[in-house]
Design a protein around this motif. Structure first.
Motif, mmCIF file in Angstrom:
data_model
loop_
_atom_site.group_PDB
_atom_site.id
_atom_site.type_symbol
_atom_site.label_atom_id
_atom_site.label_comp_id
_atom_site.label_asym_id
_atom_site.label_seq_id
_atom_site.Cartn_x
_atom_site.Cartn_y
_atom_site.Cartn_z
ATOM 1 N N ASP A 1 3.697 45.526 28.910
ATOM 2 C CA ASP A 1 3.616 46.032 29.601
ATOM 3 C C ASP A 1 4.590 46.925 29.058
ATOM 4 O O ASP A 1 4.805 47.746 30.485
ATOM 5 N N GLY A 2 5.464 46.793 28.811
ATOM 6 C CA GLY A 2 6.912 47.701 28.637
ATOM 7 C C GLY A 2 8.524 46.911 28.559
ATOM 8 O O GLY A 2 8.573 45.856 28.475
ATOM 9 N N PRO A 3 9.083 47.712 28.148
ATOM 10 C CA PRO A 3 10.418 46.323 28.696
ATOM 11 C C PRO A 3 10.855 46.365 29.696
ATOM 12 O O PRO A 3 10.954 47.289 31.171
ATOM 13 N N LEU A 4 10.972 45.023 29.985
ATOM 14 C CA LEU A 4 11.678 44.291 31.200
ATOM 15 C C LEU A 4 12.492 44.294 31.090
ATOM 16 O O LEU A 4 13.814 42.685 30.186
ATOM 17 N N ARG B 1 15.701 53.890 29.954
ATOM 18 C CA ARG B 1 15.432 53.732 28.401
ATOM 19 C C ARG B 1 16.277 54.520 27.492
ATOM 20 O O ARG B 1 16.510 54.983 26.992
ATOM 21 N N HIS C 1 7.956 42.979 25.592
ATOM 22 C CA HIS C 1 6.973 42.422 26.620
ATOM 23 C C HIS C 1 5.460 43.445 26.744
ATOM 24 O O HIS C 1 6.049 44.665 25.907
ATOM 25 N N TRP D 1 12.434 43.377 25.279
ATOM 26 C CA TRP D 1 11.863 45.224 24.570
ATOM 27 C C TRP D 1 10.135 44.904 23.987
ATOM 28 O O TRP D 1 9.998 45.461 23.960
ATOM 29 N N THR E 1 12.210 52.259 33.178
ATOM 30 C CA THR E 1 11.775 53.763 33.149
ATOM 31 C C THR E 1 12.608 54.512 32.191
ATOM 32 O O THR E 1 12.111 53.954 31.194
ATOM 33 N N LEU F 1 13.264 41.081 38.126
ATOM 34 C CA LEU F 1 12.893 41.503 37.224
ATOM 35 C C LEU F 1 12.615 43.110 37.683
ATOM 36 O O LEU F 1 11.795 43.952 38.741
ATOM 37 N N HIS F 2 12.712 43.883 36.428
ATOM 38 C CA HIS F 2 12.146 45.398 37.073
ATOM 39 C C HIS F 2 11.524 46.389 35.365
ATOM 40 O O HIS F 2 12.441 45.462 34.882
ATOM 41 N N TRP F 3 11.046 46.592 34.863
ATOM 42 C CA TRP F 3 10.528 47.442 34.457
ATOM 43 C C TRP F 3 11.167 48.661 34.132
ATOM 44 O O TRP F 3 11.610 49.762 34.985
#
Length: 77
Positions: A37-40, A56, A35, A33, A52, A48-50
């Motif tokens: 660059d945003g939740p990963l 969220r 990271h 949570w 959306t 790996l997936h950010w």
């Protein structure tokens, strides 16, 4: 934990390999949570997936859990 190999003879028992990258069979998905660059999402398949905004919100409101999103990501890949 991922395992990178350069030769197929270096494969570890108990790991599944996609090309030169392996991951444990019992690997569990987790979300980072904090990271930068945003939740990963660290998927169980080693990808790996950010997350959306929709994903969220689904997690926040309890409409899905981490395993649901991981399963959806595995179907796409």
């Amino acid at each position: 934990m991922m395992h990178f190999i350069s030769d197929p003879s270096l494969k570890r028992p108990g790991y599944v390999y996609h090309g030169n990258v392996g991951y444990p069979i019992c690997n569990q998905p987790r979300v980072d949570w904090k990271h930068a660059d945003g939740p990963l999402l660290h998927c169980s398949a080693g990808r790996l997936h950010w997350l959306t905004r929709c994903e969220r919100l689904r997690l926040f409101y309890g409409l899905a859990d981490i395993h649901d999103i991981d399963f959806e990501r595995r179907k796409i890949a």
